[in-house]
Write a protein that holds these residues in place. Structure first.
Motif, PDB file in Angstrom:
ATOM      1  N   TYR A  39      35.485  34.455   9.334  1.00 40.80           N
ATOM      2  CA  TYR A  39      34.122  34.981   9.453  1.00 40.80           C
ATOM      3  C   TYR A  39      33.446  34.422  10.691  1.00 40.80           C
ATOM      4  N   HIS A  40      32.541  35.197  11.224  1.00 41.14           N
ATOM      5  CA  HIS A  40      31.678  34.744  12.304  1.00 41.14           C
ATOM      6  C   HIS A  40      30.442  35.625  12.307  1.00 41.14           C
ATOM      7  N   SER A  41      29.491  35.292  13.167  1.00 39.97           N
ATOM      8  CA  SER A  41      28.239  36.044  13.156  1.00 39.97           C
ATOM      9  C   SER A  41      27.924  36.621  14.528  1.00 39.97           C
ATOM     10  N   HIS A  42      27.132  37.689  14.484  1.00 40.04           N
ATOM     11  CA  HIS A  42      26.523  38.279  15.672  1.00 40.04           C
ATOM     12  C   HIS A  42      25.017  38.166  15.429  1.00 40.04           C
ATOM     13  N   PRO A  43      24.430  37.004  15.716  1.00 38.79           N
ATOM     14  CA  PRO A  43      23.035  36.759  15.317  1.00 38.79           C
ATOM     15  C   PRO A  43      22.047  37.788  15.848  1.00 38.79           C
ATOM     16  N   PRO A  49      32.889  44.838  14.755  1.00 35.23           N
ATOM     17  CA  PRO A  49      33.720  44.138  15.738  1.00 35.23           C
ATOM     18  C   PRO A  49      33.298  44.521  17.162  1.00 35.23           C
ATOM     19  N   SER A  50      33.061  43.527  17.964  1.00 38.26           N
ATOM     20  CA  SER A  50      32.691  43.770  19.359  1.00 38.26           C
ATOM     21  C   SER A  50      33.948  44.099  20.165  1.00 38.26           C
ATOM     22  N   ALA A  51      33.752  44.523  21.401  1.00 33.63           N
ATOM     23  CA  ALA A  51      34.898  44.777  22.272  1.00 33.63           C
ATOM     24  C   ALA A  51      35.736  43.508  22.421  1.00 33.63           C
ATOM     25  N   THR A  52      35.057  42.361  22.502  1.00 34.58           N
ATOM     26  CA  THR A  52      35.786  41.093  22.598  1.00 34.58           C
ATOM     27  C   THR A  52      36.551  40.824  21.310  1.00 34.58           C
ATOM     28  N   ASP A  53      35.915  41.068  20.163  1.00 36.92           N
ATOM     29  CA  ASP A  53      36.624  40.879  18.884  1.00 36.92           C
ATOM     30  C   ASP A  53      37.899  41.723  18.860  1.00 36.92           C
ATOM     31  N   GLN A  54      37.764  42.977  19.280  1.00 40.01           N
ATOM     32  CA  GLN A  54      38.928  43.868  19.247  1.00 40.01           C
ATOM     33  C   GLN A  54      40.015  43.407  20.213  1.00 40.01           C
TER      34      GLN A  54
HETATM   35 ZN   LIG Z   1      32.305  39.241  16.877  1.00 37.67          ZN
END
Ligand SMILES: [Zn+2]
Length: 92
Positions: A39-43, A49-54
């Motif tokens: 888990y993580h957050s996008h405050p 999922p962000s482009a970086t996450d992907q």
């Molecule tokens: Zn993320």
């Protein structure tokens, strides 16, 4: 379990403390809780999922919980892309 974000740019990226990951997988092998995901957050963003996450995803099938400013979503990290999952909160 909580783990430190050890990425050099933690405001925009995350990297789970490798020792915490090793410890969690070792505990699982020794009969501890199964590592079902991360888990993580996008405050300041959406729980998608962000482009970086992907780009950083391994496609290992594990679950990613992402907390955004308007809630949480669960995603399965499949080899080709993330799939949104439904979930239900139950009291135990
Ligand atoms: Zn993320």
């Amino acid at each position: 379990m909580p783990a430190a974000n050890v990425h050099v740019s933690p405001e925009t990226h995350f990297e789970i403390d490798p020792q915490a990951l090793i410890d969690a997988h070792r505990a699982e092998r020794n009969g501890g809780p199964m590592v079902v995901g991360y888990y993580h957050s996008h405050p300041d963003g959406e729980p998608h999922p962000s482009a970086t996450d992907q780009a950083m995803a391994s496609g290992d099938g594990r679950i990613w919980a992402i907390l955004g400013k308007r809630g949480m979503m669960l995603w399965q990290d499949d080899p080709l892309r993330f799939h949104a999952l439904s979930y239900e909160v139950v009291e135990v």
